[in-house]
Design an enzyme around this catalytic site. Structure first.
Site, mmCIF file in Angstrom:
data_model
loop_
_atom_site.group_PDB
_atom_site.id
_atom_site.type_symbol
_atom_site.label_atom_id
_atom_site.label_comp_id
_atom_site.label_asym_id
_atom_site.label_seq_id
_atom_site.Cartn_x
_atom_site.Cartn_y
_atom_site.Cartn_z
ATOM 1 N N ARG A 25 -4.770 14.088 21.755
ATOM 2 C CA ARG A 25 -4.311 14.990 20.696
ATOM 3 C C ARG A 25 -4.021 16.381 21.256
ATOM 4 O O ARG A 25 -3.128 17.073 20.790
ATOM 5 C CB ARG A 25 -5.353 15.078 19.570
ATOM 6 C CG ARG A 25 -5.733 13.742 18.936
ATOM 7 C CD ARG A 25 -4.526 12.992 18.387
ATOM 8 N NE ARG A 25 -4.900 11.821 17.629
ATOM 9 C CZ ARG A 25 -4.983 10.592 18.128
ATOM 10 N NH1 ARG A 25 -4.729 10.383 19.409
ATOM 11 N NH2 ARG A 25 -5.318 9.570 17.364
ATOM 12 N N ASP A 470 -17.349 9.844 4.861
ATOM 13 C CA ASP A 470 -16.245 9.545 5.780
ATOM 14 C C ASP A 470 -16.329 8.053 6.092
ATOM 15 O O ASP A 470 -17.369 7.566 6.522
ATOM 16 C CB ASP A 470 -16.361 10.357 7.064
ATOM 17 C CG ASP A 470 -15.059 10.352 7.854
ATOM 18 O OD1 ASP A 470 -14.443 9.270 7.992
ATOM 19 O OD2 ASP A 470 -14.659 11.420 8.343
ATOM 20 N N ASP A 472 -14.555 6.475 8.373
ATOM 21 C CA ASP A 472 -14.107 6.168 9.727
ATOM 22 C C ASP A 472 -15.258 6.094 10.715
ATOM 23 O O ASP A 472 -16.314 6.709 10.532
ATOM 24 C CB ASP A 472 -13.111 7.222 10.206
ATOM 25 C CG ASP A 472 -11.769 7.110 9.510
ATOM 26 O OD1 ASP A 472 -11.497 6.033 8.937
ATOM 27 O OD2 ASP A 472 -10.998 8.072 9.544
ATOM 28 N N ARG A 481 -12.401 17.037 20.260
ATOM 29 C CA ARG A 481 -12.402 18.145 19.308
ATOM 30 C C ARG A 481 -13.451 17.996 18.208
ATOM 31 O O ARG A 481 -13.694 18.926 17.456
ATOM 32 C CB ARG A 481 -11.016 18.307 18.673
ATOM 33 C CG ARG A 481 -10.608 17.091 17.849
ATOM 34 C CD ARG A 481 -9.115 16.983 17.647
ATOM 35 N NE ARG A 481 -8.787 15.878 16.763
ATOM 36 C CZ ARG A 481 -8.776 14.612 17.138
ATOM 37 N NH1 ARG A 481 -9.084 14.277 18.361
ATOM 38 N NH2 ARG A 481 -8.439 13.663 16.281
ATOM 39 N N LYS A 494 -18.905 8.083 11.548
ATOM 40 C CA LYS A 494 -18.810 9.531 11.739
ATOM 41 C C LYS A 494 -19.814 10.300 10.887
ATOM 42 O O LYS A 494 -20.498 11.201 11.382
ATOM 43 C CB LYS A 494 -17.389 10.017 11.415
ATOM 44 C CG LYS A 494 -16.352 9.655 12.455
ATOM 45 C CD LYS A 494 -14.995 10.262 12.101
ATOM 46 C CE LYS A 494 -13.974 9.973 13.181
ATOM 47 N NZ LYS A 494 -12.652 10.579 12.868
ATOM 48 N N VAL A 520 -12.958 8.440 -0.722
ATOM 49 C CA VAL A 520 -12.766 8.999 -2.054
ATOM 50 C C VAL A 520 -11.469 8.459 -2.655
ATOM 51 O O VAL A 520 -10.448 8.375 -1.988
ATOM 52 C CB VAL A 520 -12.743 10.546 -2.018
ATOM 53 C CG1 VAL A 520 -14.096 11.101 -1.629
ATOM 54 C CG2 VAL A 520 -11.665 11.064 -1.070
ATOM 55 N N ASP A 544 -7.288 14.474 6.427
ATOM 56 C CA ASP A 544 -6.108 14.467 7.272
ATOM 57 C C ASP A 544 -4.901 13.826 6.605
ATOM 58 O O ASP A 544 -3.942 13.475 7.268
ATOM 59 C CB ASP A 544 -6.399 13.749 8.596
ATOM 60 C CG ASP A 544 -6.790 12.286 8.391
ATOM 61 O OD1 ASP A 544 -6.843 11.851 7.221
ATOM 62 O OD2 ASP A 544 -7.041 11.585 9.385
ATOM 63 N N ASN A 545 -4.955 13.653 5.271
ATOM 64 C CA ASN A 545 -3.795 13.087 4.596
ATOM 65 C C ASN A 545 -3.642 13.693 3.204
ATOM 66 O O ASN A 545 -4.626 14.089 2.569
ATOM 67 C CB ASN A 545 -3.886 11.566 4.513
ATOM 68 C CG ASN A 545 -4.985 11.086 3.594
ATOM 69 O OD1 ASN A 545 -4.767 10.913 2.398
ATOM 70 N ND2 ASN A 545 -6.191 10.887 4.141
ATOM 71 N N CYS A 600 22.104 3.418 8.690
ATOM 72 C CA CYS A 600 23.226 3.109 9.575
ATOM 73 C C CYS A 600 23.039 3.766 10.940
ATOM 74 O O CYS A 600 23.439 3.209 11.971
ATOM 75 C CB CYS A 600 24.544 3.553 8.941
ATOM 76 S SG CYS A 600 24.627 5.309 8.535
#
Length: 1021
Positions: A25, A470, A472, A481, A494, A520, A544-545, A600
């Site tokens: 990242r 979370d 994930d 990070r 996590k 959620v 993150d979304n 196209c």
């Protein structure tokens, strides 16, 4: 010198080898060359209190060669206010010695050591960057004199309560290779005249600015433009720019591509001794333009005060010490009147600086730690524009208004929170401890948020609590990070790991933090129910979304809870405060939709690498996902052909795929998968291109007589398979392995195996055919396949399929795209497929890293921005905890560390609605009903109490009532209670866990005019 971690990054003749799995990242932010320069940089960090350790943490995560720590001072209990690597058992131990092993755990590639020798010239000469915190001005001047002389980058920084300062000196002739880090813009030329005026296609803005540089390729008629030499741009408009006279160099014929190029440049810095007298500021807040000069005097006065008092700063909220600092500030301003430039000394501001000088707040150290760490990376790599040269920032708005401060309640208590109490007082600190906060997400921002909260003591009080959710699990790429995680945590949840980590950081959180793994959304409203929401004080998003953000926004609006929102994109970050009854909500404004690529263009006329990557990602889906899913549906549902296919407009393609994957091309061995991949190569990169050129030869013209292959249309060339070409073979290897995966066959990457099979493949000769229609523009209809199973060809295809009963238990395995597994061939296939397509159309190919970024829709991320943004969010959290109810008290933030740029604005006020002389809040107000009533009673209630005639009533996607319904239908509905009306229309029962129902209404006012009104909230229990 104590060495705590001796592992080094691998090196080759080309330089350091970057661990892409760890740094992926960040690589998208800095680029490979900057990362390699980081891996050769040795950094010295002086001072290991809150700010120093925050800088060290971020720089370690970034992956420099080595970090050396210098801080012989013993740990004190109050250091734990902001120093997250210190524990109570470290009290009395050197801060550097205690911190080093925990810092080393963050990155196995960074050598972390403790410097025990004096900060003399021979020692400092070993480093490329020197960072000073908690250092006297005299020492700063002495060290900077040496670093400036030898062009060693120098940074000094300090945080005092809600105030902070940074000073940069990167020496003379400091080279910047890329000032912004923005993706180079590129475009297609439509005309160039002899004056150097370049026009681009009318439907595509060039995106350039004055002073940019561009290079050209494929320009016909002016061959010298294709020499790769950068040319400086003067913008003439959105579709034109000038590059200087081209007289005598030829006449433009056609073609041409331009690409922006970064031209390195140098910057000179002045030493600290000169900048003290004549400072150059980077403005941090344009609403406080006068602050830097005032704080420049104030921070020097603080140094003078410390010199007089044996290093001690002014006592919290002590007027005697504050007045002494003011006296020193007046003297300094009189000695150098040019600093204030005729302005009066802001005595209230400087007294506040004195009051808070002993404070050390986690959000402030996070803000400054993120900024300074990014400056370290700039100094090490030459990537991005550095601060030049002073940066002052304050967040005085975060001071509490409802909790007065006094000498008594800001005095030290002997606790780990004393540095926070020094700024806010005991009562406000207790308010923070008793907050009940919901954190949604425990990734990069979530980890930083929890770290800040643990240090602040948030949730540790008798009433306090933190809930973090979370779904994930931890991946290797997170470790760069998401600093609460370690390599041994990969694969774990996590939220669980993060919660345990911050309890270790602050044991007082034990029993006050709860981790959940639920996502959620509407599916988990039985988990996060009314009782849960009503027990919260606020919500902080670390998502993150957009979908999850908008959902949380709706819930916060409904339950009237403050929401703190933030996000990062590389070096860019933003923060937003959503406060009930005061601000607009997150969903009130939306980003513009992404620009889509016409079909196209993807199918036949790509002109950019982004087009070929999107095409390759689609090929991945069509080859390894959809066919396997369709085969499984066919085998599972006997009526698949008759029912499912009738809903599709592409029956022939699906039937042909079923026949191929189940009959004609079903592989029994891996060798047959190699054959399949080789034939796919021929089909996609030779045959289909040959057919396209048959339909539209290279000399084809349009109906107006202009060349067909011009402008954005690039004439392609078929590819001839070459087993010695790496890109050709990468497609075969990845494609064969993925096809084998579909069938549960064992894969292989042995080139000898592939070459043996490829030598014996007979590739059928291809002849282009007439009658094949190819879409030329986006608005042109595409000739679809027949959707009738009466069609003879479709009937034959359907009859040729083996009956599902003959393949009982047989299933294919669809590929689930996973971008971060380097062994699964997913990105390898897409990279090869894209670059082969690029070779067809003479487009510059992209490396695997860039392809992965685009195909995987990866959000570039770096720890520095995350730390900064999280700090800004928590400065707003202080305000929320105080219950500030004025719009001007809050700030939304917009930052870009690459430029660098810092911008703040007041949140936008929530909009108001008016009807029948009333004014209500569009977002936060609603009509509350405390019992289930009939539809007729509801209509009558609004008519009598609000003067509103309900014309439509809906619940979710169900239209419950409309005034235009037939009279008999309405008569049946009038006497139904609202809950029964829902069940009658939706054919579904009201969920058992639902305690409140939301209804949308349309209504007319007393003048029979349609008016916008709030929604209805019906409380069931």
């Amino acid at each position: 010198m104590a060495d705590t971690n001796s592992m080094q990054i691998d090196n080759t003749e080309d330089g350091p080898v970057i661990d892409e799995g760890l740094y992926s990242r960040q690589l998208y932010v800095l680029g490979e060359e900057a990362m390699k320069r980081l891996n050769t940089s040795n950094i010295l960090i002086v001072g290991l209190k809150g700010l120093g350790v925050e800088i060290a943490k971020n720089v370690t995560l970034a992956g420099v060669k080595s970090i050396t720590l210098w801080d012989p001072a013993p740990t004190k209990i109050e250091d734990l206010s902001s120093q997250f690597f210190l524990r109570e058992e470290d009290i009395g131990v050197s801060r550097a010695v205690a911190s080093a092993p925990r810092l080393a755990e963050l990155n196995q590639y960074v050598k972390v050591s403790v410097l025990e020798s004096p900060l003399d010239a021979p020692t400092i000469s070993q480093f490329q960057v020197v960072v000073l915190t908690e250092t006297s001005l005299e020492t700063q001047l002495q060290i900077n004199e040496f670093t400036h002389q030898y062009n060693i980058s120098f940074i000094s920084a300090d945080v005092r309560g809600l105030f902070g300062v940074i000073f940069n000196d990167f020496g003379t002739n400091f080279q910047i290779t890329d000032a912004t880090g923005n993706e180079p813009v590129h475009g297609i030329v439509s005309d160039i005249d002899e004056d150097g005026n370049v026009s681009v296609l009318d439907d595509s803005r060039h995106g350039l600015e004055d002073g940019d540089y561009v290079k050209f390729t494929e320009v016909e008629g002016i061959p010298s433009l294709n020499d790769g030499h950068p040319r400086k741009v003067k913008v003439l408009g959105p579709y034109a720019f000038n590059i200087g006279s081209l007289s005598g160099l030829g006449t433009y014929v056609k073609g041409g591509l331009f690409t922006q190029v970064q031209v390195p440049f140098t910057v000179d810095f002045e030493p600290l001794s000169k900048q003290l007298e004549k400072p150059e500021y980077l403005i941090s807040d344009f609403a406080k333009m006068e602050r830097p000069a005032q704080l420049h005097i104030g921070f020097q006065a603080l140094q003078g005060f410390a010199n007089k008092h044996e290093g001690q700063l002014p006592r919290p909220f002590n007027d005697e010490d504050a007045n002494e600092l003011l006296h020193l500030a007046r003297t300094l301003s009189e000695q150098n009147p040019s600093i204030l430039d005729g302005a009066e000394l802001d005595e209230n501001l400087l007294k506040e600086l004195a009051y808070q000088a002993r404070g050390d707040l986690p959000p402030m150290t996070a803000v400054f730690g993120g900024i300074v760490a990014q400056e370290v990376l700039k100094a090490s790599s030459g990537k991005f524009g550095p601060i030049k040269q002073y940066f002052y920032y304050d967040s005085l708005e975060s001071l509490p208004e409802k909790f007065p401060r006094t000498v008594e309640n800001t005095a030290a208590t002997g606790s780990r929170y004393d540095n926070q109490i020094a700024v806010f007082g005991k009562e406000f600190h207790e308010q923070i401890c008793n907050i009940r906060e919901f954190l949604v997400g425990s990734g990069a921002i979530g980890c930083e948020m929890l770290k800040n909260w643990a240090l602040m003591g948030l949730g540790t009080g008798p009433r306090g609590k933190i809930v973090v959710t979370d779904m994930d699990s931890i991946e290797k790429s997170n470790l760069n990070r998401q600093f609460l995680f370690r390599p041994h945590d990969v694969g774990k949840q996590k939220s669980e790991v993060a919660a345990r980590a911050v309890v270790t950081m602050n044991p007082e959180l034990a029993g006050h933090i709860e981790s959940k793994q639920e996502k959620v959304g509407t599916d988990t409203e039985n988990v996060f129910d009314d009782d849960f929401w009503n027990g919260l004080d606020g919500v902080t998003n670390a998502l993150d979304n957009v979908d999850a953000r908008t959902y949380m926004d709706r819930r916060c609006v409904f339950y009237r809870k403050p929401l703190l929102e933030s996000g990062t994109l590389g070096t860019k970050g933003n923060t937003q405060v959503v406060y009930p009854g005061l601000t607009e909500s997150y969903s009130s404004s939306q980003d513009p939709p992404e620009k889509s690529i016409p079909l196209c263009t993807l199918r036949s006329f790509p002109n950019q690498i982004e087009h070929t990557i999107a095409w390759a990602k689609n090929l991945f889906q069509e080859s390894f996902v959809l066919p396997a899913e369709n085969v499984n549906l066919y085998l599972s549902h006997p009526d698949f052909v008759e029912s499912t296919l009738k809903q599709s407009g592409d029956q022939k393609t699906i039937l042909e795929t079923l026949q191929s994957y189940l009959v004609t091309a079903k592989p029994l061995t891996f060798d047959e998968c190699i054959v399949w991949a080789r034939l796919e190569f021929e089909k996609k990169y030779n045959n289909e291109i040959a057919q396209l050129l048959y339909n539209f030869p290279k000399d084809a013209v349009t109906s107006s007589g202009s060349p067909f292959w011009s402008g954005p249309k690039r004439a392609p060339n078929p590819l001839v398979f070459d087993p010695s070409n790496d890109t050709h073979m990468n497609f075969i290897i990845a494609g064969a392995n993925l096809h084998a995966f579909n069938y549960g066959l064992k894969g292989c990457t042995d080139l000898a195996v592939f070459n043996k099979v490829l030598e014996n493949i007979m590739v059928p000769e291809f002849s282009p055919r007439s009658g094949i229609r190819i879409q030329v523009n986006e608005n042109e209809p595409v000739e679809g396949n027949s959707t009738s199973l009466e069609d003879d060809e479709l009937k034959k295809l359907a009859e040729s399929l083996p009956p599902p009963s003959s393949l009982a238990g047989y299933r294919l395995v669809p590929v689930e795209f996973e971008k971060d597994d380097d062994t699964n061939h997913h990105i390898d296939f897409i990279t090869a497929a894209s670059n082969l397509r690029a070779l067809n159309y003479a487009i510059e190919p992209a490396d695997r890293l860039r392809t992965k970024l685009i195909a995987g829709r990866i959000i570039p991320a770096i720890a520095t921005t995350t730390a900064l943004v999280t700090g800004l969010v928590n400065l707003e959290l202080y305000k929320v905890a105080d219950g500030k109810n004025k719009l001007e008290s809050y700030k939304n933030g917009f930052v870009n560390l690459s430029l660098p740029f810092f911008g703040f604005s007041e949140p936008i006020a929530s909009p108001k609605l008016k009807y029948n002389g009333k004014e209500v809040d569009k977002i936060w107000d609603r009509f509350d009903l405390d019992k289930d009533i009939t539809l007729k009673a509801l209509i009558d209630y609004f008519k009598e109490k609000e003067g509103l005639t309900i014309t439509m009533l809906s619940y979710g996607v169900s239209l419950l009532y409309a005034s235009f319904f037939p009279a008999k239908k309405l008569q049946d509905k009038y006497n139904l209670p609202l809950t029964k009306l829902i069940e009658s229309v939706s054919k579904k029962p009201v969920p058992d866990h639902a305690k409140t129902l939301i209804f949308e209404i349309c209504a007319d006012d007393l003048d029979d005019e349609d008016v916008e009104v709030p929604y209805i909230s019906l409380k069931l229990r």
